[in-house]
Design a protein around this motif. Structure first.
Motif, short mmCIF file in Angstrom:
data_model
loop_
_atom_site.label_atom_id
_atom_site.label_comp_id
_atom_site.label_asym_id
_atom_site.label_seq_id
_atom_site.Cartn_x
_atom_site.Cartn_y
_atom_site.Cartn_z
N ALA E 61 0.83 -1.20 0.00
CA ALA E 61 0.00 0.00 0.00
C ALA E 61 0.86 1.25 0.00
O ALA E 61 1.99 1.24 0.49
N GLU E 62 0.36 2.29 -0.60
CA GLU E 62 0.97 3.61 -0.49
C GLU E 62 -0.09 4.62 -0.05
O GLU E 62 -1.27 4.49 -0.40
N TYR E 63 0.35 5.60 0.69
CA TYR E 63 -0.56 6.56 1.30
C TYR E 63 -0.06 7.97 1.01
O TYR E 63 1.16 8.20 1.00
N GLY E 64 -0.96 8.87 0.74
CA GLY E 64 -0.55 10.26 0.56
C GLY E 64 -1.69 11.18 0.93
O GLY E 64 -2.85 10.77 0.98
N MET E 65 -1.34 12.43 1.22
CA MET E 65 -2.39 13.42 1.47
C MET E 65 -2.21 14.53 0.45
O MET E 65 -1.09 15.01 0.24
N LEU E 66 -3.30 14.97 -0.18
CA LEU E 66 -3.17 16.15 -1.02
C LEU E 66 -2.74 17.30 -0.12
O LEU E 66 -3.15 17.38 1.04
N ILE E 114 -2.38 -0.95 -3.25
CA ILE E 114 -3.51 -0.16 -2.79
C ILE E 114 -3.00 1.26 -2.57
O ILE E 114 -2.13 1.48 -1.73
N ASP E 115 -3.49 2.21 -3.35
CA ASP E 115 -3.13 3.62 -3.16
C ASP E 115 -4.25 4.32 -2.41
O ASP E 115 -5.39 4.31 -2.86
N CYS E 116 -3.89 4.93 -1.29
CA CYS E 116 -4.88 5.65 -0.49
C CYS E 116 -4.50 7.12 -0.50
O CYS E 116 -3.48 7.50 0.09
N ASP E 117 -5.26 7.93 -1.19
CA ASP E 117 -4.94 9.35 -1.29
C ASP E 117 -6.06 10.16 -0.65
O ASP E 117 -7.20 10.14 -1.11
#
Lengths: 238, 238, 238, 238, 238, 238
Positions: E61-66, E114-117
């Motif tokens: 998984a990768e996670y990011g916040m705008l 799984i990309d969680c943005d």
């Protein structure tokens, strides 16, 4: 002729959803057909070092694509530890374009950052970013006026952007991905509401274009941008 | 009117010194007046991963400025740990431009890297890099032909590049630093020897330009580029 | 015996071209035979944090090689995102060497950066950089004196550098690439005009050298450096 | 005269603790007085790309300091995202020195990595690293012989290293931090058990040293290194 | 008592919008009240090196916040050149949690990312990411079954995640930002549809929590997660 | 049953060696069986930007492993140019845990950095780091009291940490590597001397654990931590 069935001078469906997210001073979801970009404008009371004490502000932009905004997953730039050349080129273009209609003295010593994050890509993400970014910027300026942070709207004009290209021998407006990936000539144009040019970036990788083709593409862009500025104005008044 | 006393449509002194350094397959010092760039073409038998097994080659470019090529010393990008946005934009432009006259199948599965290193800057480093880079590339192709590595010259045309802009209200050709730093409109044009366009990149930060101005600038560029291609040809035949 | 036909104690052709580029306070192209390095000295009114308020200045150096200064193209350090160990080692050496003849109080709170950029490599790039860097530094100090920025020349001596090594059993002076790549022992020496040592860096990867060999190499270096300092002086007076 | 009360030609207390940690093929805690370095030798069946298929192996080294091995805390290089120039210089020196006594064909296509991690620093960490690293390397080679991975010991000699310098006008051996930080001349010497030189690195920042001083320092180093090799041998036989 | 007026054991409005973007194999917009996260599942036929030839796949998984998902703009990690510690911690947690219900042999040698943005943050972005990420993963697995890429659904269970904490002395479920920023104890729990625990991460910065408080928080989490799994199931069946 | 022959609720041999290195304000070698970590506490009179002028201090931690602390050599994070996700997760945990017993106002505007460097790993390096880090922190606070830098000890409690897990169906305390690498459930617990929880981090990759198992593991951790705090106290009084 066009994969989408559009006429050569026909834009895709254009939509602006203002106040798309709740925290930013300006927040717009812009859609050019299936291309969807979240544009936010954030105001910060600090300015870059090179402008300190000069009595004027700054507008800058950052651009990103969600990893799966595209057909196959792209690596996340944060994980790769650097922004690629294409990203830098695009965010520099967005920033320059928006500064062109900004009275930076009226803005005062503050920075507006326009973040353009593509959540779904189908061609023309940079032109959608500029066009939507302008709406977010306009909302942020109105927010500062409403809060009496500034007295006068620093925007002295409007801008929008569209792509033009030659697809199977025909000049067409606002290319989608199906066209963009096979077109040999591709031009992005940014203009203001006075019909003057802010940026023209035309590229021919493989097939060089002739002066006549160039002129027709510019004509198409002029029409498309006038249309886009009308839609921006409606959205902002809506 | 121009700080240098040149006529509006007059190029600076243009000079190409071939075989400037001894190791590269092509090595050219190009001078546009006081702007001096070392352009080398290096041939490598490897190709990027995305081209493997496709039977064609690649042309790419890298650009750099010596820290004290400019009026005040710039930080060295290698020490900063990253190439800036401007560098990336320029080297992508050089690479795209040169690929436009290259038959990549005739090149075969090899990579040509054009390195453009500015040793003295006085405006127009990117147009000098493209124009000199073409001469280095032509020399490298001749080298491969002489060594019978390839049978047919992969170059199917010639390209050159020049800047045009509006300086104190007058459209001028080939801006030097004194003009460039005060001009509000600046355009870089890349064309081939068939008078067709490869790249047009016009930028107006602050002052938008009108269609008439645009057309005059394009006219100036056409004349200047025809001249530059003549000088390249003389240098290559000399 | 030597590939170049030189006597064991014979330097290559040494040349200094002052004012090689126009922007820097000191700018010298130094040539040791086919090794060519652009050395510039840039004066900056800022000093590193650890020296603030101490009333003295700083001299530092940066070193780079153009990607195709060598027989096969090397990757550009700016593109790789880091300077390699060899680069760091060399630029630290250049900086230390030049600080050894500098009265940093007389310089005042300013920084001089010596940039050494190799445009063509044929062995001995670090010794050429130190030797040419000194000339650029001397020109920059004269520039500050002429502009009355400083009252007294901060240089209290001269330095030069040369390599010595053992090539096919014979100690030789100023190795070129053909010698350097096969010699098993290689030593770089920096000395001042008072015949004292600033740096001695001898390396034997594979073949260790005996005390007698060591002494002969040091003798050769002493002679070569005296010669180089004479040539520097002529260039500076020329 | 010396802060520690030692005679000019006297080493600090030297101690080697073999098998200091349990996982590595060779693991040694080396102490030069209060300077303490953990040296491990790790054998890996892979070799660097440039050696593949050449039938010989590689020895390389990495060096680090724990953040609080020093009087005031140093930033952790892993957190800073890069190894500094001093670190690179030292680890290159350690690797080169150890390769000088290694028959890389006898080692076969495998890599030995010597990690030197300073847990307490009091001057001379690089000379302690080389001297202790040799013992770890010798243990790792014996380990490979015992396991019959190799048939012949690839070590064809022994090496050790010590620093010499001029402290308050007197040449002294094996400087501790109190001496090192005020000495103007500092030299690190690496020699083998045949009294030949592997590396000599002398630096005079500020005070240049004369040939006579140089010769005395080299004499001191020769004596100290002979002593260190004796102590290594005892430790390895113990 | 709660700023939102919710009961202590009451979830926020939970919404799942499947097929939110068009390119990914699974694409879900998950909303926990004002917290909005785009979760996409991308299937790639390559696997990480450490799994090659082992006959099983991987989920990561990768996670990011705008940048402007939050009240004040955060710097973009891609521009800073590294992912922060918090980001890494969260994306490792998401990946581990989803692997817990995955039969990696049934998946075969392929990777699901799984990309969680986060497009809007209001507390609980990691629990929303896990809960929405599961729905995206389920859709991607169904996609592979429909395309007959795999024969058997590799998911052998369901998972969801929620936060619990102590707000003004009362244990509460699913904290929003107003609660989260003042609560001293905060716990994230991941459970499966068999009421077993996958992850428990409780943190007390400042106020340590007692065993009784711990037990009540776990009870709350169990109830909330059962509820979330019900909602996931409805969404997947809808 | 356990590879080490320990009872399920039995800790490994625990040892604290204070004043392990000489420079730091607190320096402890902590051993949990074969796991050995050097923990140092460094006091710095500067504080992070976000705390300036707020009258309170900060405690932070950094964690690293020597490359050959493990069975096979790990790449050095400094050489890779970034700290991995696991490192960041662990150092954030150590810092949060130690801040939980710190009166940051009593500390005043200074920073304490706890460096935890693993020299030999055999499972449980993070719990050993927290437990040893507390002793180093206590020594550093006593040092500040002795020097009259602060008037009151900022520590208002004690903390220790231990791992618990389920090994072959049995809940066990303080897992070593042989257990850790095969156990499916692993939990790290940090508690204070008032029997309250600071952190609970339980992970089940593959085998989810039930509420009853959870409760037994927590019981084991409570007992182990009480024991560890007793041993810390003895060491600090010793």
């Amino acid at each position: 002729m066009r994969p989408s069935g559009r006429a050569p001078d026909e834009l895709r469906d254009i939509r602006f959803t203002r106040n798309y997210t709740k925290h930013a001073e300006g927040s717009v979801l812009v859609e050019f057909g299936d291309t969807k970009v979240i544009c936010t404008a954030s105001v910060d009371e600090r300015i870059p070092r090179f402008l300190r004490g000069k009595g004027c502000g700054w507008v800058t932009a950052e651009y990103g694509m969600l990893p799966r905004s595209t057909g196959s997953r792209m690596g996340r730039e944060a994980a790769q530890g650097r922004q690629g050349g294409r990203t830098m080129e695009i965010q520099r273009l967005i920033g320059r374009s928006l500064r062109a209609v900004m009275d930076r003295e009226a803005l005062g010593e503050r920075t507006v950052t326009i973040d353009c994050d593509v959540i779904q890509a189908d061609g023309g993400t940079r032109t959608a970013s500029i066009t939507g970014g302008f709406v977010a910027l306009a909302d942020a300026m109105q927010h500062l006026l409403d809060k009496r942070v500034i007295k006068k709207n620093p925007l002295h004009g409007k801008i929008a952007s569209v792509s033009v290209g030659i697809y199977q021998g025909t000049p067409v407006l606002d290319l989608d991905y199906a066209e963009d990936s096979t077109a040999e000539t591709d031009m992005n144009v940014v203009m203001n509401d006075g019909s003057a040019f802010i940026e023209v970036q035309g590229t021919a990788e493989g097939h060089a274009f002739r002066r006549e083709e160039f002129d027709v593409m510019i004509d198409l862009a002029e029409g498309g941008i006038a249309d886009l500025i009308r839609k921006q104005t409606e959205a902002l008044e809506g």
